[in-house]
Scaffold this motif. Structure first.
Motif, PDB file in Angstrom:
ATOM      1  N   ASN A 185      -0.296  -4.661   6.773  1.00 26.43           N
ATOM      2  CA  ASN A 185      -1.528  -3.998   7.266  1.00 26.43           C
ATOM      3  C   ASN A 185      -1.741  -4.003   8.879  1.00 26.43           C
ATOM      4  N   PRO A 239       0.964  -1.064   0.025  1.00 27.55           N
ATOM      5  CA  PRO A 239       0.203   0.136  -0.012  1.00 27.55           C
ATOM      6  C   PRO A 239       1.034   1.465  -0.124  1.00 27.55           C
ATOM      7  N   ILE A 261       0.507  -9.021   2.704  1.00 28.75           N
ATOM      8  CA  ILE A 261      -0.703  -8.325   3.232  1.00 28.75           C
ATOM      9  C   ILE A 261      -0.979  -8.453   4.621  1.00 28.75           C
ATOM     10  N   SER A 262      -0.817  -9.581   5.250  1.00 27.67           N
ATOM     11  CA  SER A 262      -0.813  -9.751   6.541  1.00 27.67           C
ATOM     12  C   SER A 262       0.281  -8.723   7.542  1.00 27.67           C
TER      13      SER A 262
END
Length: 169
Positions: free
Chosen positions: A169, A27, A165-166
């Motif tokens: 975030n 991100p 992702i884990s």
């Protein structure tokens, strides 16, 4: 939002392939560099660094080790490819060594290892090794190399994405 640099070193294309997949899911403000492109970067503008490597002699390759040693007070994560199962004794030893190196001067947030194709050059060298050396091309090693030749595959790429992702975030 953190600014992230992903830097990878790739011998056979495995590590680049996983790095590209991870880069897709990062991100915010992000940049991707090969290890060659990253030689002159200062990394001052980045809050988080993700480093990718191929395993050489049971550790991250030398260029990535040198890069990690340059980093100070960064949030850091790693990914690597090796010609052995990540959950094997060898894989666990690699994970531990790289984790210790990353944690020395930085805040390690995680690491991911994937099975990957062994370079053809290394396989040719192994064929010439006497049987009492560390990496002779035994039938077991030959089977492992053959299995690794199709990796990283789509499942490996998805596992890498989901892992990152884990932790991001």
């Amino acid at each position: 939002m953190k600014k992230t640099a992903l830097i990878y070193s790739s011998l056979t294309g495995n590590t680049k392939k996983i790095g590209d997949a991870i880069f897709e899911i990062i991100p915010g403000d992000k940049s991707i560099y090969s290890i060659e492109e990253a030689k002159e970067l200062s990394f001052e503008e980045y809050d988080r660094i993700i480093v990718g490597f191929w395993v050489d002699k049971g550790h991250a390759d030398s260029r990535v080790k040198k890069l990690i040693n340059r980093l100070k007070n960064k949030e850091i994560a790693f990914f690597g490819t090796l010609g052995a199962e990540p959950d094997s004794d060898h894989g666990r030893k690699v994970y531990t060594k790289v984790s210790e190196l990353c944690s020395k001067n930085n805040n390690l947030i995680g690491g991911f290892l994937s099975l990957g194709k062994v370079s053809d050059k290394l396989v040719e060298m192994m064929k010439k090794f006497p049987l009492n050396l560390i990496h002779p091309l035994t039938p077991e090693r030959k089977a492992r190399i053959e299995k690794a030749s199709t990796h990283p595959d789509e499942n490996d790429l998805n596992d890498a994405k989901n892992y990152f992702i884990s932790i991001l975030n």
